[in-house]
Write a protein that holds these residues in place. Structure first.
Motif, PDB file in Angstrom:
ATOM      1  N   LEU A   1       5.617   2.180  -8.667  1.00 21.72           N
ATOM      2  CA  LEU A   1       4.680   1.959  -9.766  1.00 21.72           C
ATOM      3  C   LEU A   1       3.260   2.264  -9.317  1.00 21.72           C
ATOM      4  CD1 LEU A   1       6.028  -1.415 -11.214  1.00 21.72           C
ATOM      5  CD2 LEU A   1       6.393   0.852 -12.156  1.00 21.72           C
ATOM      6  N   HIS A   2       2.434   2.595 -10.284  1.00 18.05           N
ATOM      7  CA  HIS A   2       0.996   2.766 -10.064  1.00 18.05           C
ATOM      8  C   HIS A   2       0.300   2.408 -11.371  1.00 18.05           C
ATOM      9  CE1 HIS A   2       1.495   6.497 -12.305  1.00 18.05           C
ATOM     10  NE2 HIS A   2       2.446   6.857 -11.446  1.00 18.05           N
ATOM     11  N   SER A   3      -1.007   2.532 -11.404  1.00 18.31           N
ATOM     12  CA  SER A   3      -1.746   2.090 -12.587  1.00 18.31           C
ATOM     13  C   SER A   3      -1.357   2.853 -13.840  1.00 18.31           C
ATOM     14  CB  SER A   3      -3.255   2.232 -12.344  1.00 18.31           C
ATOM     15  OG  SER A   3      -3.587   3.581 -12.049  1.00 18.31           O
ATOM     16  N   GLY A   4      -0.838   4.069 -13.683  1.00 13.31           N
ATOM     17  CA  GLY A   4      -0.483   4.870 -14.844  1.00 13.31           C
ATOM     18  C   GLY A   4       0.860   4.544 -15.457  1.00 13.31           C
TER      19      GLY A   4
ATOM     20  N   GLY B   1       0.792  -1.220   0.000  1.00 10.76           N
ATOM     21  CA  GLY B   1       0.000   0.000   0.000  1.00 10.76           C
ATOM     22  C   GLY B   1       0.823   1.269   0.000  1.00 10.76           C
ATOM     23  N   ALA B   2       2.155   1.162   0.051  1.00  7.97           N
ATOM     24  CA  ALA B   2       3.009   2.350   0.111  1.00  7.97           C
ATOM     25  C   ALA B   2       2.860   3.229  -1.121  1.00  7.97           C
ATOM     26  CB  ALA B   2       4.469   1.941   0.287  1.00  7.97           C
TER      27      ALA B   2
ATOM     28  N   LYS C   1      -3.148  -2.717  -7.158  1.00  7.70           N
ATOM     29  CA  LYS C   1      -4.463  -3.112  -6.649  1.00  7.70           C
ATOM     30  C   LYS C   1      -4.658  -4.618  -6.741  1.00  7.70           C
ATOM     31  CE  LYS C   1      -6.609   1.330  -7.802  1.00  7.70           C
ATOM     32  NZ  LYS C   1      -7.616   2.023  -8.641  1.00  7.70           N
ATOM     33  N   THR C   2      -4.184  -5.201  -7.822  1.00  4.11           N
ATOM     34  CA  THR C   2      -4.263  -6.661  -7.955  1.00  4.11           C
ATOM     35  C   THR C   2      -3.438  -7.335  -6.864  1.00  4.11           C
ATOM     36  OG1 THR C   2      -4.525  -6.452 -10.354  1.00  4.11           O
ATOM     37  CG2 THR C   2      -3.852  -8.603  -9.501  1.00  4.11           C
ATOM     38  N   GLY C   3      -2.240  -6.794  -6.613  1.00  3.67           N
ATOM     39  CA  GLY C   3      -1.405  -7.344  -5.549  1.00  3.67           C
ATOM     40  C   GLY C   3      -2.072  -7.270  -4.195  1.00  3.67           C
TER      41      GLY C   3
ATOM     42  N   ALA D   1       9.847  10.211  -7.798  1.00  5.82           N
ATOM     43  CA  ALA D   1      10.165   8.837  -7.378  1.00  5.82           C
ATOM     44  C   ALA D   1       9.230   7.800  -7.977  1.00  5.82           C
ATOM     45  CB  ALA D   1      10.181   8.713  -5.853  1.00  5.82           C
ATOM     46  N   TRP D   2       8.768   8.032  -9.189  1.00  4.84           N
ATOM     47  CA  TRP D   2       8.005   7.027  -9.924  1.00  4.84           C
ATOM     48  C   TRP D   2       8.863   6.480 -11.059  1.00  4.84           C
ATOM     49  CZ3 TRP D   2       4.115   5.680  -7.122  1.00  4.84           C
ATOM     50  CH2 TRP D   2       3.374   6.605  -6.403  1.00  4.84           C
TER      51      TRP D   2
END
Length: 960
Positions: free
Chosen positions: A410-413, A340-341, A419-421, A711-712
């Protein structure tokens, strides 16, 4: 025939009919194709007849009428016999005394193979290439458990066993030269290689059908009877002497054990929790690196890596008892904070949340080892799940071009599956809470434990070394390949497909630790591993990689023995020392490359070999402790034996089922790795953007390790910009991420696959540079990696490559010079590169980071008669670092594109035309005088897109 019997069909008729129709399908299509379309079906994308003179299976059966119809007709006729063959095989297995679930599982795989065969037969690559590949890879992957299941479960006699072993061995052995010659054809474009590949491909077909043809011998004892009224059949059981011999072997016994559904769910939950542990551990250094990158030195955030020292708290008995009793709570915090970080936008807070995940995850791991120390079966399951979690973590990166899809960068973009994790984590933690009461109700087996010999610190150092090996070399399947990579022509392993060899070695290590643990209690095995480690350190190409594979097998296999020995000592102190040793090695291996920015770095600069020697020394301490303690107390893993022995104590059915669940999960992970390698195998069909104009668009970009200003992970934004600017060549600087602090990543794999480009990177991470890489739409004919003179400052890397562009050879140089403070370094490097470029008589392009002002100092050596190179735009006075130089070709354009928030350095682009002479008097011209296909994209004019626009000049520049 009895009065009520209508017909009797001998069982072997079913097998023979299947074999006849299957061979008729392939042979019929081959004869038809050779007769009607010979020159067409032997032609491939590189060569035709007479260089290539025998067709592949796919070209024969799927491309043209009528051979495709001949193949489809006979394959359709095999379907009936095929389903009967699977059914009779199932009966044969159950009559052999095997448990029904194993036979049913093999039968299900047989049915699945039949459907997938129909899929790739009737959906050709011409119809839908992706669907065809999905069916084909599913068929090939399913062939493995089908073959293994038939070998294990069919009641064999000497003849069938011999034939099945020969045919199965031939099938899997043929895969090695098959892949080799396919790479020779696809990558190296070797004339005639595809014809040799085709023969191995046809051999696979013959062996695959032949393996099932052996059932004709087994089915001679069967008849299919058609009666008006049902009745029971009977038959005499065959001799099972050989079967019993095989059944007594532990691995055969375990694999034939029926795994119950709850135990499989428990194993899956444990492996996923271990996956989260490794996800958090590998992400921590990566987020810390963001801060060090911006200050170009120690930022103070390095203290976060001490989160893994939490096991020291287990030295406090009340705290230890609390953690053990509240075990799922530790896993809950580990998952919520780690996975969730990514929801935390502020980077410092994101690092803090992730650190909590590492803190609690390490506590939970060690406490779980301690809780199960008295039960050999439970401890074995715990250690095995931890190792499988490492494999799953590395596989996740393998599937996502070396980014773990649930990392907090990482994120959805940008490609995250966070979210799957989290959703899967919810299921896993729910399963753990469901079994908590059952675990509490089952007391651990008590034992009398002899006082351990030696120091707890020695046992701990060995485990710390293992953790460092796992993290630094095995957390990504391409790391050891990057160590051994030397460029083009390719003479060593590639990340795809050879990354799956790393997984295979990890799997062999896990199995050896389970079934032959005695070898890991000897100095001989440690000696072999030490030699292999030094081979990896000092050798290149396949030799170095093979050394890494041997070290992989040893480190994975030695883990159960070392963990079992550690649990004889005080848990908090021993595991605390272990993670102290691990953190020491992490910092040591970072200091080797970051020596210019850290205190005392000058004493360990470029000493990767010292890091490896220190790792082996610490590992040897752990082995010494193991040998000192021998088998006292039998603390450890089921199957642990004495020195050089193989000891298998009696195991309960529950323990056998749990082990079987883990072994089957391991096999599943191996199959997943093979499937990912197949899907990711590059097409090597990379057309340039404007071949009609013989135009080369080249760029240089200092990318700061694929981490943007927030930091992405930045590779998707970078890929979009490189695609939109239509780069045919691009040099990437500060691009080597194959270290713990950078996440052990190789994002050039993503660029290569998404943009369709050849890639070269180097010198490797073991050479202690910050890295440079070359991406090319044109085939890289040859490349050499250079370490330039750097007596005082950081090492300067360079790639010298020759590409084939529009039928002409062009030299491309990618280079990063030393820092401003190191004046002598930069002088020596300037002379080196000037002489290197001056030796080339071909057209050439330099994509570089020079640290000089236009027209001043070292600039006049790069742009000189000695080098022969010219500046793409001498009037651009605003540069300091990035430069594009050229010779022997016509320049047509130059532009500077802002980087948005991706890095702190822009993308510079030059356009050149091959085949036209260099114009010494070329003047600037307006855009309307330039052909449309040779212009820069209008997308970046004005405000541009996503923060990318033409800047400094506010427009591109063009030259006559």
């Amino acid at each position: 025939m009895a009065p009520s019997d209508i017909a009797r069909i001998p069982g072997h008729y079913i097998s023979n009919t299947h074999t006849l129709f299957a061979y008729a399908a392939f042979v019929g299509a081959l004869i038809t194709g050779l007769s009607l379309h010979y020159t067409k079906i032997v032609e491939n994308e590189h060569f035709g007849y007479p260089v290539e003179w025998f067709p592949s299976v796919s070209a024969t059966i799927g491309d043209r009428f009528p051979e495709r119809s001949v193949f489809q007709l006979f394959i359709a006729l095999t379907s009936g016999p095929r389903f009967l063959l699977v059914w009779l095989n199932y009966i044969l297995m159950t009559r052999g005394g095997k448990e029904g679930s194993g036979a049913a599982w093999v039968a299900a795989v047989g049915v699945f193979r039949t459907f997938t065969c129909g899929g790739w037969t009737y959906v050709t690559s011409t119809d839908d290439h992706d669907a065809h590949d999905v069916f084909m890879i599913s068929y090939l992957v399913a062939t493995i458990p089908w073959t293994v299941g038939c070998l294990m479960l069919c009641p064999p006699d000497a003849r069938t066993v011999r034939l099945r072993k020969y045919l199965a061995g031939g099938f899997f052995g043929t895969l090695v030269p098959l892949i080799y010659f396919f790479i020779q054809h696809k990558v190296h474009r070797v004339p005639g290689a595809y014809t040799i590949y085709a023969f191995f491909e046809w051999a696979l077909v013959l062996l695959d059908v032949g393996f099932d043809a052996v059932t004709a011998i087994d089915f001679q004892a069967f008849e299919i009877v058609v009666r008006e009224v049902g009745g029971k059949g009977s038959g005499e059981k065959r001799s099972d002497t050989l079967l019993q011999t095989q059944k007594d072997k532990p691995i055969i016994s375990d694999l034939s054990t029926s795994v119950q559904y709850p135990e499989l769910l428990d194993a899956l939950a444990d492996v996923y929790m271990s996956f989260i542990f490794w996800t958090n551990q590998t992400a921590l250094g990566l987020v810390v690196w963001y801060f060090d990158l911006w200050v170009m030195g120690l930022s103070g955030m390095e203290g976060a890596i001490l989160a893994s020292l939490s096991p020291f708290l287990l030295e406090i008995r009340p705290f230890r008892n609390h953690i053990v009793s509240a075990m799922p709570g530790s896993y809950l915090l580990q998952g919520l904070c780690g996975l969730g970080a990514y929801l935390v936008q502020r980077v410092d807070l994101r690092l803090g949340v992730l650190s909590i995940g590492v803190w609690t995850g390490t506590l939970g791991l060690v406490a779980s080892f301690w809780r199960d120390r008295a039960d050999a079966g439970k401890l074995e399951a715990r250690v095995t799940a931890w190792l499988l979690g490492l494999i799953l973590s590395s596989l996740a990166k393998f599937s996502n071009a070396t980014n773990n899809p649930v990392w907090p960068i990482l994120h959805s973009g940008n490609g995250g599956w966070n979210k799957t994790g989290l959703a899967i984590f919810g299921l896993a933690i729910a399963r753990m809470y469901m079994r908590k009461s059952a675990m509490a109700a089952t007391p651990s087996t008590q034992h009398s434990e002899a006082k351990p010999k030696g120091l707890s610190g020695l046992a701990g150092l060995g485990f710390g070394a293992l953790c460092f090996i796992f993290h630094s070399l095995l957390s990504d399947s391409s790391t050891m390949i990057a160590w051994s990579w030397t460029g083009y022509p390719i003479s060593g392993p590639m990340p795809v497909p050879h990354g799956m060899m790393t997984f295979a070695a990890m799997g062999l290590g896990v199995l050896s630790g389970l079934y032959v643990p005695g070898i890991y209690r000897t100095w001989s095995a440690f000696g072999v591993a030490s030699v292999a480690a030094m081979v990896l350190t000092y050798s290149e190409n396949w030799t170095g990689f093979y050394g890494g594979l041997v070290l992989t097998i040893y480190s994975m296999g030695a883990t159960p023995v070392l963990v079992g020995n550690m649990l004889r000592f005080s848990v908090g102190r021993t595991f605390g020392i272990a993670f102290c040793g691990y953190n020491f090695l992490v910092l040591f291996h970072c200091w080797c490359v970051g020596y210019a920015f850290v205190p005392g770095g000058q004493y360990v600069r470029e000493r990767t070999d010292w890091v490896m020697m220190s790792t082996l020394f610490m590992l040897g301490c752990g082995v010494w402790s193991v040998i000192q303690n021998g088998d006292g107390g039998k603390v450890g893993v089921v199957g642990q034996g004495g020195k050089g022995s193989t000891y298998y104590p009696a195991r309960s059915p529950a323990v056998k089922r749990v082990r079987a669940a883990h072994v089957w999960l391991l096999l599943g992970l191996q199959l997943l790795g093979v499937g990912i390698a197949y899907v990711r195998f590059p097409a090597y069909d990379y057309p340039s953007y404007h071949p009609e104009s013989k135009l080369i668009t080249a760029g240089i970009w200092t990318i700061h390790f694929h981490i943007d200003n927030d930091a992405w992970s930045s590779e998707r934004r970078m890929e979009a910009l490189m695609r939109e600017t239509e780069l045919d060549l691009v040099g990437l600087l500060e691009s080597d991420n194959q270290r713990i602090i950078m996440g052990n990543r190789d994002l050039t794999q993503y660029f290569s696959e998404s943009l369709g480009m050849w890639v070269d990177h180097g010198p490797g991470p073991d050479k202690n540079t910050w890295g440079c890489a070359l991406l090319s739409k044109f085939p890289i004919v040859n490349s050499t990696h250079h370490l330039l003179p750097s007596p005082a400052g950081e090492l300067a890397p360079a790639i010298q490559a020759t590409v084939e562009a529009y039928g002409e050879l062009v030299d491309v140089y990618v280079f990063h010079s030393g820092q401003e403070e190191d004046v002598e370094d930069r002088r020596l490097q300037t002379e080196y590169m000037s002489n290197l470029m001056g030796q080339s008589t071909r057209p050439a392009i330099l994509l570089s980071y020079l640290v000089t002002k236009p027209g001043e100092g070292n600039y006049n050596k790069y742009v000189s008669e000695n080098s022969g190179m010219r500046d793409i735009d001498p009037s651009d006075w605003d540069r300091w670092c990035e430069y594009i130089l050229y010779k022997g070709m016509k320049r047509t354009g130059y532009a500077r594109v802002s980087r948005s928030t991706i890095t702190d350095t822009e993308l510079q682009i030059g356009k050149f035309v091959i085949g036209e002479p260099e114009r010494l008097d070329g003047e600037r011209i307006s855009e309307d005088q330039v052909p449309v296909d040779m212009r820069f994209p209008a997308l970046f004019r004005g405000e541009g897109v996503r923060g990318h626009r033409y800047h400094v000049f506010d427009e591109p520049r063009y030259f006559a």
